[in-house]
Design a protein around this motif. Structure first.
Motif, PDB file in Angstrom:
ATOM      1  N   HIS A 220       1.046  -1.193   0.072  1.00 42.33           N
ATOM      2  CA  HIS A 220       0.098   0.351   0.016  1.00 42.33           C
ATOM      3  C   HIS A 220       0.864   0.865  -0.174  1.00 42.33           C
ATOM      4  O   HIS A 220       0.472   2.467  -0.260  1.00 42.33           O
ATOM      5  CB  HIS A 220      -1.041   0.148   1.003  1.00 42.33           C
ATOM      6  CG  HIS A 220      -1.740  -1.014   1.163  1.00 42.33           C
ATOM      7  ND1 HIS A 220      -1.800  -2.241   1.900  1.00 42.33           N
ATOM      8  CD2 HIS A 220      -2.981  -1.703   0.018  1.00 42.33           C
ATOM      9  CE1 HIS A 220      -2.334  -2.563   2.371  1.00 42.33           C
ATOM     10  NE2 HIS A 220      -3.490  -2.900   0.642  1.00 42.33           N
ATOM     11  N   PHE A 221       2.122   1.384   0.512  1.00 46.33           N
ATOM     12  CA  PHE A 221       2.659   2.706   0.924  1.00 46.33           C
ATOM     13  C   PHE A 221       3.483   2.726  -0.081  1.00 46.33           C
ATOM     14  O   PHE A 221       3.534   3.309  -1.118  1.00 46.33           O
ATOM     15  CB  PHE A 221       4.104   2.417   2.005  1.00 46.33           C
ATOM     16  CG  PHE A 221       3.257   2.293   3.138  1.00 46.33           C
ATOM     17  CD1 PHE A 221       2.097   3.000   3.798  1.00 46.33           C
ATOM     18  CD2 PHE A 221       3.385   1.019   4.446  1.00 46.33           C
ATOM     19  CE1 PHE A 221       1.925   3.421   4.490  1.00 46.33           C
ATOM     20  CE2 PHE A 221       3.392   1.521   5.877  1.00 46.33           C
ATOM     21  CZ  PHE A 221       2.652   2.430   5.752  1.00 46.33           C
ATOM     22  N   VAL A 222       4.140   1.323  -1.359  1.00 45.84           N
ATOM     23  CA  VAL A 222       3.911   1.606  -2.259  1.00 45.84           C
ATOM     24  C   VAL A 222       3.611   2.346  -3.693  1.00 45.84           C
ATOM     25  O   VAL A 222       3.611   2.934  -4.478  1.00 45.84           O
ATOM     26  CB  VAL A 222       5.506   0.446  -3.248  1.00 45.84           C
ATOM     27  CG1 VAL A 222       4.985   0.458  -4.149  1.00 45.84           C
ATOM     28  CG2 VAL A 222       5.519  -0.197  -2.338  1.00 45.84           C
ATOM     29  N   ALA A 223       2.326   1.928  -2.889  1.00 41.74           N
ATOM     30  CA  ALA A 223       0.931   2.431  -4.196  1.00 41.74           C
ATOM     31  C   ALA A 223       0.738   3.859  -3.345  1.00 41.74           C
ATOM     32  O   ALA A 223       0.395   4.768  -4.859  1.00 41.74           O
ATOM     33  CB  ALA A 223       0.060   1.614  -4.052  1.00 41.74           C
ATOM     34  N   LEU A 224       1.346   4.372  -2.657  1.00 39.20           N
ATOM     35  CA  LEU A 224       0.662   6.242  -2.027  1.00 39.20           C
ATOM     36  C   LEU A 224       1.709   6.766  -2.538  1.00 39.20           C
ATOM     37  O   LEU A 224       1.558   7.532  -3.866  1.00 39.20           O
ATOM     38  CB  LEU A 224       0.574   5.799  -1.331  1.00 39.20           C
ATOM     39  CG  LEU A 224      -0.514   4.958  -0.441  1.00 39.20           C
ATOM     40  CD1 LEU A 224      -0.296   5.417   1.525  1.00 39.20           C
ATOM     41  CD2 LEU A 224      -1.536   6.239  -0.925  1.00 39.20           C
ATOM     42  N   ALA A 225       3.188   5.602  -3.024  1.00 44.62           N
ATOM     43  CA  ALA A 225       4.266   6.718  -3.122  1.00 44.62           C
ATOM     44  C   ALA A 225       4.252   6.947  -4.880  1.00 44.62           C
ATOM     45  O   ALA A 225       4.797   7.772  -5.739  1.00 44.62           O
ATOM     46  CB  ALA A 225       5.853   5.764  -3.049  1.00 44.62           C
ATOM     47  N   ALA A 226       4.133   5.868  -5.427  1.00 48.52           N
ATOM     48  CA  ALA A 226       3.695   6.059  -7.118  1.00 48.52           C
ATOM     49  C   ALA A 226       2.395   6.631  -7.218  1.00 48.52           C
ATOM     50  O   ALA A 226       2.989   7.813  -8.238  1.00 48.52           O
ATOM     51  CB  ALA A 226       2.862   4.506  -7.401  1.00 48.52           C
ATOM     52  N   ALA A 227       1.080   6.934  -6.405  1.00 49.19           N
ATOM     53  CA  ALA A 227       0.600   8.012  -7.075  1.00 49.19           C
ATOM     54  C   ALA A 227       1.125   9.747  -6.535  1.00 49.19           C
ATOM     55  O   ALA A 227       0.789  10.569  -7.509  1.00 49.19           O
ATOM     56  CB  ALA A 227      -0.498   8.076  -5.762  1.00 49.19           C
ATOM     57  N   ARG A 228       1.933   9.222  -5.746  1.00 54.18           N
ATOM     58  CA  ARG A 228       2.680  11.088  -5.252  1.00 54.18           C
ATOM     59  C   ARG A 228       3.632  11.146  -6.380  1.00 54.18           C
ATOM     60  O   ARG A 228       4.065  12.300  -6.581  1.00 54.18           O
ATOM     61  CB  ARG A 228       3.602  10.706  -3.695  1.00 54.18           C
ATOM     62  CG  ARG A 228       4.262  12.341  -3.515  1.00 54.18           C
ATOM     63  CD  ARG A 228       4.644  11.915  -2.303  1.00 54.18           C
ATOM     64  NE  ARG A 228       4.961  13.654  -1.916  1.00 54.18           N
ATOM     65  CZ  ARG A 228       6.295  13.870  -2.373  1.00 54.18           C
ATOM     66  NH1 ARG A 228       7.018  13.052  -3.271  1.00 54.18           N
ATOM     67  NH2 ARG A 228       6.468  15.217  -1.816  1.00 54.18           N
ATOM     68  N   THR A 229       4.096   9.875  -7.098  1.00 52.02           N
ATOM     69  CA  THR A 229       5.480  10.005  -8.065  1.00 52.02           C
ATOM     70  C   THR A 229       4.701  10.559  -9.379  1.00 52.02           C
ATOM     71  O   THR A 229       5.022  11.661  -9.610  1.00 52.02           O
ATOM     72  CB  THR A 229       5.905   9.109  -7.925  1.00 52.02           C
ATOM     73  OG1 THR A 229       6.653   8.821  -6.919  1.00 52.02           O
ATOM     74  CG2 THR A 229       8.012   9.553  -8.957  1.00 52.02           C
ATOM     75  N   ALA A 230       3.682  10.102  -9.588  1.00 52.76           N
ATOM     76  CA  ALA A 230       3.042  10.520 -10.890  1.00 52.76           C
ATOM     77  C   ALA A 230       2.933  11.566 -10.725  1.00 52.76           C
ATOM     78  O   ALA A 230       2.494  12.837 -11.705  1.00 52.76           O
ATOM     79  CB  ALA A 230       1.749   9.328 -10.736  1.00 52.76           C
ATOM     80  N   LEU A 231       2.198  12.320  -9.756  1.00 53.87           N
ATOM     81  CA  LEU A 231       1.368  14.040  -9.778  1.00 53.87           C
ATOM     82  C   LEU A 231       2.434  14.873  -9.894  1.00 53.87           C
ATOM     83  O   LEU A 231       2.543  15.759 -10.336  1.00 53.87           O
ATOM     84  CB  LEU A 231       1.083  14.124  -8.753  1.00 53.87           C
ATOM     85  CG  LEU A 231      -0.136  13.475  -7.854  1.00 53.87           C
ATOM     86  CD1 LEU A 231      -1.058  14.217  -6.940  1.00 53.87           C
ATOM     87  CD2 LEU A 231      -1.786  13.989  -9.150  1.00 53.87           C
ATOM     88  N   LEU A 232       3.143  14.482  -8.931  1.00 50.38           N
ATOM     89  CA  LEU A 232       4.841  15.612  -9.446  1.00 50.38           C
ATOM     90  C   LEU A 232       4.926  15.602 -10.961  1.00 50.38           C
ATOM     91  O   LEU A 232       5.557  16.394 -11.700  1.00 50.38           O
ATOM     92  CB  LEU A 232       5.986  15.361  -8.226  1.00 50.38           C
ATOM     93  CG  LEU A 232       5.762  15.820  -7.214  1.00 50.38           C
ATOM     94  CD1 LEU A 232       6.129  15.169  -5.781  1.00 50.38           C
ATOM     95  CD2 LEU A 232       5.410  16.811  -7.231  1.00 50.38           C
ATOM     96  N   GLY A 233       5.591  13.834 -11.677  1.00 45.62           N
ATOM     97  CA  GLY A 233       5.674  14.315 -12.804  1.00 45.62           C
ATOM     98  C   GLY A 233       4.814  14.463 -13.758  1.00 45.62           C
ATOM     99  O   GLY A 233       5.449  15.645 -14.516  1.00 45.62           O
TER     100      GLY A 233
END
Length: 463
Positions: A74-87
């Motif tokens: 779940h933490f990996v998924a949240l990190a991916a979402a955050r990274t995608a938004l900043l991307g």
């Protein structure tokens, strides 16, 4: 450069950053027992990526995090979402910069070669980062932070894991300096969330794999050198234009070198440490081109520098390159994990601006009616370029950056009037050596410091 195109709002930017900020605030208190003020952070991320391939996984992760029951996946998924938004923020800003520079961007996809890292070590790193997310920055203590030490030591000998190891090592050092978190008054919220997210994604198999490289032949025309110096490390990155031998369109490329250093080596002394690793530094400092034959290069435009593939060329004045070759050069693509607003560093040529310094000492260029703050803190002590020279300049080679919600510039070189003569002053002018008195003193001090350290190391080894 059409600086006016940098003005105006970017659609969706504020909403994306707001969602990121909400999640970052949740990391301050921790996700083991989310506080009411930060409980909506994961939910904001889930809402922001609704309708994307991440939607279902992030929605599940946000629900688990809101209940204080999130696991590592779940933490990996949240990190991916955050990274995608900043991307997405990175991409929107970069499009705006390239439009202003009148430049096209390469369309080649960035691919990587999959390595075979030891699976247990990334898993251990993921477990440590998950523990940080649960306790939050306010809950960190030396016991929690020290858990990274053994993981880093085991990772460093493995080349495929070194990128993650270095990130964790530096992150843990910053956390340790703020322990215990309960007594800290402030936290670098965005920075630590960036490091946490990047570290979490680098634990995913294949994320830290090596970019596929090709080779290039042609003439390399240096624009300037970006220097970063810390107490124990220094880095120089040469920004340049490559004119391919096959006659295709010129390309913007970079070549960098990083070295460890003792904290007694400062200013111009760092060049002594870096020169043996890259002949390009001397060429850039002396205003010469380089001829490349079979030089490895990544899809991102990073030259994997080796002196065996390069030979010195004819004189090439940086401002001539900036005026003639840079506007027609194609910009490189950006690797997925490197899509972040802080990574924006686009070389541009500016002239016809007015410079002013306000009462707080902030230098600003006004270009086509747009105010661009000049980041004088990035001007290195390892060269002759000074804020005063920048303030009196009439033309500038700079990197466009984005920070604190606005575009700004980092000067690499300027044209200024010295004794009624237009003179070019470069941040990296001392890279190949100098007769400047200040530079000579710094080089001598660095030589003396290195000699003393070498003698001390020799005595320790003999004991």
């Amino acid at each position: 450069m059409r600086a006016d195109l940098l003005a105006g709002p970017v659609e969706g930017l504020d909403e994306a950053l707001s969602a990121v900020d909400a999640f970052d605030r949740a990391l301050v208190a921790g996700l083991l027992r989310p506080q009411p003020a930060g409980a909506d952070g994961p939910a904001r991320l889930a809402d922001a990526v609704a309708g994307t391939p991440l939607a279902s996984r992030v929605a599940e992760a946000a629900a688990k995090a809101g209940a204080g029951a999130a696991g590592e996946d779940h933490f990996v998924a949240l990190a991916a979402a955050r990274t995608a938004l900043l991307g997405s923020v990175h991409d929107a800003l970069l499009i705006r910069v390239e439009e202003a520079a009148g430049r096209s961007r390469g369309a080649e996809a960035v691919s990587v070669t999959a390595g075979q890292p030891m699976a247990n070590l990334p898993a251990a790193a993921r477990a440590w980062l998950s523990e940080l997310a649960r306790c939050g920055w306010q809950g960190i203590d030396h016991e929690v932070v020290s858990g990274a030490a053994e993981i880093v030591s085991a990772m460093l000998p493995e080349p495929s894991l070194r990128r993650l190891a270095v990130l964790l090592d530096g992150f843990a050092a910053e956390l340790a300096a703020s322990c215990p978190g309960a007594s800290a008054e402030r936290f670098p919220v965005r920075r630590w969330a960036d490091l946490w997210s990047r570290g979490m994604l680098l634990t995913v198999p294949g994320a830290a794999a090596t970019p596929v490289t090709g080779t290039v032949d042609g003439r390399l025309l240096p624009l300037g050198i970006d220097v970063q110096e810390h107490a124990t490390a220094a880095q120089a990155q040469v920004h340049a234009v490559l004119e391919p031998a096959d006659g295709s369109a010129p390309r913007i490329v970079r070549a960098g070198v990083s070295v460890p250093k003792p904290d007694t080596v400062l200013g111009a002394g760092i060049w002594q440490l870096m020169r043996p690793h890259m002949s390009l530094l001397a060429a850039a400092g002396e205003g010469r081109s380089m001829h490349l034959t079979g030089m490895p290069v990544t899809a991102e435009g990073d030259l994997v520098w080796s002196d065996e593939y390069a030979r010195p060329g004819e004189p090439a004045e940086a401002f001539a390159t900036a005026r003639v070759a840079l506007p027609a050069a194609t910009a490189p693509v950006t690797a997925p994990l490197d899509r972040h607003p802080a990574r924006i560093a686009v070389p541009v040529f500016l002239e016809g601006y007015t410079a002013r310094t306000d009462d707080d000492g902030v230098l600003t260029f006004t270009v086509a009616g747009l105010d661009l703050v000049v980041d004088t803190d990035r001007i290195p002590a390892a060269g002759p370029l000074t804020p005063e020279a920048v303030a009196k300049s009439g033309a500038c080679i700079a990197l466009i950056r984005w920070d604190a919600g606005a575009f700004g510039v980092q000067p690499l070189a300027v044209e200024t009037t010295v004794r009624k003569k237009v003179t070019a002053v470069q941040a990296g002018a001392w890279a190949g050596g100098t007769a400047d008195k200040a530079g000579v003193r710094a080089e001598k001090a660095a030589t003396d410091a290195a000699k003393v350290l070498s003698e001390r190391a020799g005595r320790l080894l003999r004991k």
